[in-house]
Design an enzyme around this catalytic site. Structure first.
Site, PDB file in Angstrom:
ATOM      1  CG  HIS A  76     -10.414  -0.224  43.514  1.00 43.93           C
ATOM      2  ND1 HIS A  76     -11.104   0.926  43.237  1.00 43.93           N
ATOM      3  CD2 HIS A  76     -10.416  -0.938  42.366  1.00 43.93           C
ATOM      4  CE1 HIS A  76     -11.492   0.910  41.977  1.00 43.93           C
ATOM      5  NE2 HIS A  76     -11.091  -0.207  41.430  1.00 43.93           N
ATOM      6  CD  GLU A  80     -12.258   3.332  45.595  1.00 44.61           C
ATOM      7  OE1 GLU A  80     -13.056   2.475  45.967  1.00 44.61           O
ATOM      8  OE2 GLU A  80     -11.592   3.228  44.554  1.00 44.61           O
ATOM      9  CG  ASP A 110     -12.759  -4.394  45.629  1.00 45.95           C
ATOM     10  OD1 ASP A 110     -11.957  -4.541  46.578  1.00 45.95           O
ATOM     11  OD2 ASP A 110     -12.387  -4.288  44.449  1.00 45.95           O
ATOM     12  NE  ARG A 124     -13.979   3.276  38.729  1.00 52.57           N
ATOM     13  CZ  ARG A 124     -13.284   2.174  38.471  1.00 52.57           C
ATOM     14  NH1 ARG A 124     -13.457   1.082  39.227  1.00 52.57           N
ATOM     15  NH2 ARG A 124     -12.402   2.146  37.496  1.00 52.57           N
TER      16      ARG A 124
HETATM   17  P1  NAD Z   1     -18.503  -3.263  30.543  1.00 50.53           P
HETATM   18  O1  NAD Z   1     -18.429  -1.981  29.781  1.00 50.53           O
HETATM   19  O2  NAD Z   1     -18.135  -4.541  29.861  1.00 50.53           O
HETATM   20  O3  NAD Z   1     -19.982  -3.437  31.133  1.00 50.53           O
HETATM   21  C1  NAD Z   1     -20.713  -2.408  31.727  1.00 50.53           C
HETATM   22  C2  NAD Z   1     -22.186  -2.705  31.540  1.00 50.53           C
HETATM   23  O4  NAD Z   1     -22.929  -1.712  32.242  1.00 50.53           O
HETATM   24  C3  NAD Z   1     -22.618  -2.632  30.059  1.00 50.53           C
HETATM   25  O5  NAD Z   1     -23.327  -3.802  29.701  1.00 50.53           O
HETATM   26  C4  NAD Z   1     -23.511  -1.410  30.017  1.00 50.53           C
HETATM   27  O6  NAD Z   1     -24.564  -1.494  29.059  1.00 50.53           O
HETATM   28  C5  NAD Z   1     -24.059  -1.410  31.444  1.00 50.53           C
HETATM   29  N1  NAD Z   1     -24.679  -0.147  31.808  1.00 50.53           N
HETATM   30  C6  NAD Z   1     -24.398   1.100  31.355  1.00 50.53           C
HETATM   31  N2  NAD Z   1     -25.246   1.983  31.913  1.00 50.53           N
HETATM   32  C7  NAD Z   1     -26.066   1.297  32.724  1.00 50.53           C
HETATM   33  C8  NAD Z   1     -27.145   1.658  33.567  1.00 50.53           C
HETATM   34  N3  NAD Z   1     -27.554   2.932  33.661  1.00 50.53           N
HETATM   35  N4  NAD Z   1     -27.757   0.699  34.250  1.00 50.53           N
HETATM   36  C9  NAD Z   1     -27.365  -0.596  34.143  1.00 50.53           C
HETATM   37  N5  NAD Z   1     -26.351  -1.005  33.370  1.00 50.53           N
HETATM   38  C10 NAD Z   1     -25.720  -0.065  32.661  1.00 50.53           C
HETATM   39  O7  NAD Z   1     -17.628  -3.045  31.845  1.00 50.53           O
HETATM   40  P2  NAD Z   1     -16.939  -4.153  32.773  1.00 50.53           P
HETATM   41  O8  NAD Z   1     -15.607  -4.523  32.239  1.00 50.53           O
HETATM   42  O9  NAD Z   1     -17.931  -5.235  33.050  1.00 50.53           O
HETATM   43  O10 NAD Z   1     -16.672  -3.297  34.107  1.00 50.53           O
HETATM   44  C11 NAD Z   1     -17.746  -2.780  34.869  1.00 50.53           C
HETATM   45  C12 NAD Z   1     -17.193  -1.808  35.890  1.00 50.53           C
HETATM   46  O11 NAD Z   1     -16.419  -2.509  36.859  1.00 50.53           O
HETATM   47  C13 NAD Z   1     -16.207  -0.758  35.319  1.00 50.53           C
HETATM   48  O12 NAD Z   1     -16.909   0.368  34.825  1.00 50.53           O
HETATM   49  C14 NAD Z   1     -15.355  -0.408  36.495  1.00 50.53           C
HETATM   50  O13 NAD Z   1     -15.895   0.736  37.110  1.00 50.53           O
HETATM   51  C15 NAD Z   1     -15.502  -1.609  37.453  1.00 50.53           C
HETATM   52  N6  NAD Z   1     -14.228  -2.327  37.699  1.00 50.53           N
HETATM   53  C16 NAD Z   1     -13.816  -2.520  38.977  1.00 50.53           C
HETATM   54  C17 NAD Z   1     -12.628  -3.212  39.245  1.00 50.53           C
HETATM   55  C18 NAD Z   1     -12.137  -3.488  40.632  1.00 50.53           C
HETATM   56  O14 NAD Z   1     -10.923  -3.721  40.812  1.00 50.53           O
HETATM   57  N7  NAD Z   1     -12.993  -3.509  41.645  1.00 50.53           N
HETATM   58  C19 NAD Z   1     -11.876  -3.700  38.168  1.00 50.53           C
HETATM   59  C20 NAD Z   1     -12.341  -3.503  36.873  1.00 50.53           C
HETATM   60  C21 NAD Z   1     -13.514  -2.822  36.646  1.00 50.53           C
END
Ligand code: NAD
Length: 329
Positions: free
Chosen positions: A295, A263, A258, A234
């Site tokens: 994105h 955005e 990305d 994000r």
């Molecule tokens: P997920 O919930 O499986 O993993 C997130 C991880 O972040 C977890 O392990 C959590 O413990 C960790 N976390 C939480 N707080 C933290 C902190 N303060 N410091 C470090 N780590 C911390 O989520 P995911 O499916 O892996 O997705 C991650 C992110 O990717 C989503 O939140 C979303 O914003 C983003 N995303 C982007 C796209 C894109 O098109 N670019 C697509 C999907 C998701």
């Protein structure tokens, strides 16, 4: 069940339309409008709405949706930082999301961005098209035997960790929880240690109060010189003004984004004829070592199919009052 589908693109109509036979009870109407306070009224008479990353699902929108009789908000994405979760709970609106539709789709784009900025592929492509076969400004580094630092080792971070291991990199990670599936090849370290040791830093944690602007001038100064930074999570994880300061300090070999703070409003729109005013994105784009995509991490055939299926299943679950790990509120 009537579902109003906001900000629908042709690819959404295709991936959701392909499942019409599988979910005969759901009747979908697609509209171009983004979900926000003014457009929420359009949901009058619908049981549910479906929204994406740029929607405004804040308190005002939720209040209008509730007045319209909408009972369920389906986020067709993983992140839900644009949803006022407390307000939804207060109004009794169920919010569901698609947490893990295809982690590899996003992780593979993260690696693509890392490689593209490292080897300046965007420049190389254009140079050869212009009959310029020199190698000027194209030198990169090997990833093999370098250190990859993964911030957030959930589904996408874990997929990125596996990709980095495949490149022969040492993989270190920082997370508030350790992912046991990565125990055999990932070493967990503090954020400061990760910043100090990584040649490639890839952000994969969600946007929350605790992660807002986690990349700022202080954390940038703790990074190695010539580091590559990739953000596919994000935009607001990174303080853009301070990133620009770090780029001007020559801290980065490359930056691949990305997602970026400005955005919303740009995402999935053609704004090629717009003269940008006071835009930090425009400033970022002026640097030779920055590559930005819009994105598109989720945008693979496999991910779109999985998003559609989980979103429609979420609506069926909501109708039956089933609680699942996809619940946000
Ligand atoms: P997920 O919930 O499986 O993993 C997130 C991880 O972040 C977890 O392990 C959590 O413990 C960790 N976390 C939480 N707080 C933290 C902190 N303060 N410091 C470090 N780590 C911390 O989520 P995911 O499916 O892996 O997705 C991650 C992110 O990717 C989503 O939140 C979303 O914003 C983003 N995303 C982007 C796209 C894109 O098109 N670019 C697509 C999907 C998701």
């Amino acid at each position: 069940m009537k579902l109003l589908f906001y900000a629908a693109k042709e690819y959404d109509k295709k991936s959701f339309g392909n499942l019409a036979g599988q979910f005969p009870e759901i009747e979908i109407e697609y509209i171009n409008h983004e979900l926000e306070p003014r457009s929420a009224i359009l949901a009058k008479g619908y049981d549910a709405v479906c929204a994406f990353v740029s929607a405004n699902v804040g308190a005002e929108t939720l209040k209008v949706l509730s007045e319209c009789g909408v009972k369920t908000v389906l986020m067709r994405c993983a992140g839900f930082n644009n949803v006022d979760v407390e307000k939804a709970k207060e109004l009794g609106i169920v919010v569901k999301r698609v947490p893990g539709y295809s982690p590899e789709a996003v992780a593979e784009l993260a690696m693509a961005l890392a490689l593209a900025v490292n080897r300046r592929l965007y420049k190389a492509y254009n140079k050869v098209r212009e009959n310029d076969y020199t190698l000027k400004n194209l030198r990169g580094v090997n990833f093999y035997q370098k250190t990859a630092g993964i911030v957030g080792t959930g589904k996408i971070g874990a997929a990125m960790a596996r990709i980095c291991r495949g490149f022969g990199m040492r993989v270190i990670a920082y997370d508030v929880y350790q992912n046991p599936a990565l125990a055999d090849f990932v070493e967990y370290v503090t954020l400061d240690e990760l910043l100090a040791q990584s040649d490639l830093i890839s952000l994969h944690c969600p946007l929350m109060d605790s992660t807002y602007h986690m990349i700022n001038i202080e954390t940038i100064k703790k990074m190695k010189d010539n580091v590559i930074l990739v953000n596919t999570s994000r935009g607001a994880l990174v303080d853009t003004n301070e990133l620009i300061e770090g780029i001007r300090m020559n801290k980065f070999l490359g930056v691949g984004l990305d997602v970026y703070e400005e955005e919303t409003g740009n995402v999935y729109e053609d704004r090629s004829d717009v003269i940008m005013q006071h835009s930090v994105t425009a400033r970022l784009l002026a640097f030779p070592n920055v590559m930005i995509t819009s994105h598109q991490g989720f945008y693979t055939m496999e991910a779109l199919a999985a998003i559609a299926e989980t979103t429609l299943q979420n609506l069926m679950d909501a109708k039956e009052g089933k609680h699942t790990p996809n619940d946000v509120a």
